[in-house]
Design an enzyme around this catalytic site. Structure first.
Site, short mmCIF file in Angstrom:
data_model
loop_
_atom_site.label_atom_id
_atom_site.label_comp_id
_atom_site.label_asym_id
_atom_site.label_seq_id
_atom_site.Cartn_x
_atom_site.Cartn_y
_atom_site.Cartn_z
N ASP A 4 -20.77 -13.70 21.58
CA ASP A 4 -19.94 -13.06 20.56
C ASP A 4 -20.02 -11.56 20.77
O ASP A 4 -20.65 -10.83 20.00
CB ASP A 4 -20.44 -13.46 19.17
CG ASP A 4 -19.57 -12.92 18.05
OD1 ASP A 4 -18.47 -12.40 18.35
OD2 ASP A 4 -19.97 -13.02 16.88
N CYS A 26 0.83 -1.20 0.00
CA CYS A 26 0.00 0.00 0.00
C CYS A 26 0.87 1.25 0.00
O CYS A 26 1.71 1.43 0.88
CB CYS A 26 -0.91 0.01 1.23
SG CYS A 26 -1.89 1.51 1.38
N CYS A 71 -7.95 0.91 -1.74
CA CYS A 71 -7.56 0.24 -0.50
C CYS A 71 -7.31 -1.24 -0.77
O CYS A 71 -8.17 -1.94 -1.31
CB CYS A 71 -8.65 0.41 0.55
SG CYS A 71 -8.29 -0.42 2.10
N CYS A 80 -4.26 -0.16 8.63
CA CYS A 80 -3.53 -1.40 8.87
C CYS A 80 -2.31 -1.06 9.73
O CYS A 80 -1.76 0.03 9.61
CB CYS A 80 -3.08 -2.05 7.57
SG CYS A 80 -4.42 -2.51 6.46
N TYR A 125 -25.80 -11.86 21.75
CA TYR A 125 -25.29 -10.97 20.69
C TYR A 125 -25.51 -11.63 19.32
O TYR A 125 -24.61 -11.71 18.50
CB TYR A 125 -23.79 -10.68 20.88
CG TYR A 125 -23.39 -10.19 22.24
CD1 TYR A 125 -23.40 -8.83 22.55
CD2 TYR A 125 -22.98 -11.07 23.24
CE1 TYR A 125 -23.02 -8.37 23.80
CE2 TYR A 125 -22.60 -10.62 24.50
CZ TYR A 125 -22.61 -9.27 24.77
OH TYR A 125 -22.22 -8.82 26.02
N CYS A 171 -2.15 6.29 6.38
CA CYS A 171 -3.54 5.90 6.64
C CYS A 171 -3.74 5.39 8.06
O CYS A 171 -4.59 5.86 8.79
CB CYS A 171 -3.98 4.85 5.63
SG CYS A 171 -5.55 4.05 6.03
N CYS A 193 -13.37 -10.77 19.62
CA CYS A 193 -12.64 -9.95 18.66
C CYS A 193 -11.62 -9.06 19.36
O CYS A 193 -11.07 -8.14 18.75
CB CYS A 193 -13.60 -9.11 17.81
SG CYS A 193 -14.64 -7.98 18.77
N ASP A 229 -30.40 -9.31 20.67
CA ASP A 229 -29.50 -8.26 20.17
C ASP A 229 -30.15 -6.93 20.48
O ASP A 229 -31.38 -6.84 20.59
CB ASP A 229 -29.27 -8.41 18.66
CG ASP A 229 -28.01 -7.70 18.20
OD1 ASP A 229 -27.00 -8.38 17.96
OD2 ASP A 229 -28.04 -6.46 18.08
#
Length: 451
Positions: free
Chosen positions: A381, A73, A162, A82, A312, A79, A408, A333
């Site tokens: 989750d 990139c 991107c 990442c 969730y 940016c 996550c 949810d």
């Protein structure tokens, strides 16, 4: 602390931190250096002094890691979307394995040193994987640009190619910016607070159908723009407007209105198809979602008489993988559109053993238990903030026999495991690389109630 602001220092990078930065010690002071890799000798300048550590800017690499690569990139450093594209991809996966280990060492849940940490499952082609983009918009002179804010700022970095974004969604948002300019659509800024703030574009991999949300702080006239946009991209089937009139950093407001096309797009995972409305959550990487859901199914050993709660639940996608294997599935949810989708998806698939309700897991699970519904198996989750304290206590009190935690954020996962391992043992942790070139990871944790 033996450091001063703007001081330039040599540093040996001993390891990498959970945000992808290099970490070294200068006279026993911990120093974080974004862009530096484990094993490198660097020269850096102190940019911030905290109570227990310092932050520094990379100035020069005196000894390069053999795993350093040139990012493909051209605006990678500017940016900030990442964080580890300068690290060879197989070593990115090793780094993500180590992220799990680091988080466990920090929070020290019960027996953490004996956990089976399985190797992160990566991608063969770790580019153009994101099927959903949420780009901020700003006016630059007479033209509109869309992209991401540079790290720790509100300075927009325009993104037109991107490398982690699905190519079609990128083409569409590029066209959107041209049309916003052409039709002089009002664009939000922090002073005027009137106009389009964000554009969301999502593509369903299975159907190639596309939906768009314009997030705005005022009423808009988009008829001509929509007509031209659909002519250019017949894949677009839904255009919605979300009204966010607040000054907060939240992307979306409460009110979403579909102004053109159908209500949902069709997507598939494992062996079933489902509908997604614009505000409903679904994983950003469809290819790796297949891998993730396969691992969830492996981790939860259900039987035909089990009652399953899918906390969730979003549009119900994880629970659907078990609906024909258990006696019942219940999900919740906080987004009403997601629950509406879940109900419609379950009906379309012919499931008569599912039930979905709008609300928080920490409120609904105790209510369901009071009403006589008890879970044998539980899937959670949560968002990056992890499990709510009240929900953790609810889980400990309800104590379903089997549980899978899909995380996550390994830091909040490790924190939550401190409480959960009071009554559960961790069989294993399996990570899946949902976000190549970033310092983010998804982990599937198999938990079993202690005897």
């Amino acid at each position: 602390m033996n450091l001063q602001l703007k001081q330039r220092i040599p540093l040996k990078i001993k390891r990498m931190g959970i945000n992808g930065e290099g970490i070294g010690f200068y006279k026993k002071t911990l120093v974080f250096v974004p862009g530096a890799l484990k094993g490198e000798d660097v020269f850096c300048q102190v940019t911030a002094l905290k109570r227990n550590f310092a932050e520094a800017k990379l100035l020069k690499i005196n000894k390069h890691s053999k795993f350093r690569v040139k990012p493909q990139c051209p605006i990678y450093e500017e940016c900030g979307g990442c964080q580890i594209m300068h690290l060879r991809y197989d070593k990115q996966l090793d780094f993500k394995d180590d992220m799990v280990v680091q988080a466990l060492k920090k929070f020290k849940p019960s027996d953490y040193e004996s956990y089976e940490i399985r190797k992160t499952k990566g991608m063969e082609e770790p580019y153009h994987y994101r099927a959903k983009l949420q780009f901020q918009t700003r006016s630059f002179g007479n033209s509109v640009k869309a992209g991401l804010f540079a790290a720790n700022s509100h300075r927009l970095v325009s993104l037109q190619d991107c490398l982690v974004q699905d190519s079609l969604t990128q083409e569409i948002v590029n066209k959107v910016t041209l049309l916003l300019t052409k039709y002089k659509i009002p664009i939000y800024n922090e002073r005027k607070i009137a106009g389009i703030r964000t554009v969301m574009v999502r593509k369903a991999q299975a159907s190639s159908q596309v939906q768009i949300i314009f997030v705005t702080s005022c009423q808009l006239r988009l008829t001509a723009l929509i007509k031209e946009l659909h002519l250019a991209f017949p894949e677009i089937v839904t255009i919605a407007v979300n009204y966010n009139r607040s000054k907060s950093s939240e992307i979306y407001g409460e009110e979403t209105e579909i102004i053109w096309g159908r209500k949902t797009i069709q997507e598939e995972v494992l062996d079933y198809s489902f509908a997604l409305s614009p505000r409903s959550f679904y994983q950003l990487n469809p290819e790796q979602t297949q891998v993730l859901y396969t691992e969830i199914v492996k981790a939860l050993d259900v039987s035909p008489n089990d009652h399953l709660i899918d906390a969730y639940c979003g549009v119900g996608t994880i629970g659907f993988a078990f609906a024909n294997k258990v006696k019942s599935v219940r999900g919740m949810d906080i987004i009403p559109e997601a629950i509406e989708d879940a109900k419609k998806n379950a009906y379309a698939m012919g499931f008569e053993n599912t039930y979905y309700e709008v609300g928080k897991a920490e409120d609904l699970i105790p209510k369901w238990y009071d009403e006589g519904y008890h879970a044998d198996a539980l899937i959670v989750d949560p968002p990056r903030t992890g499990l709510d304290d009240k929900l953790l206590q609810t889980i400990i009190e309800a104590a379903p026999e089997k549980m899978v935690y899909v995380s996550c954020n390994v830091s909040t996962l490790a924190r939550d495991l401190v409480r959960l391992t009071q009554i559960y043992q961790v069989d294993y942790i399996q990570s899946v690389d949902m976000f190549p070139h970033t310092a983010r990871i998804e982990a599937v944790v198999k938990l079993k109630k202690r005897a």
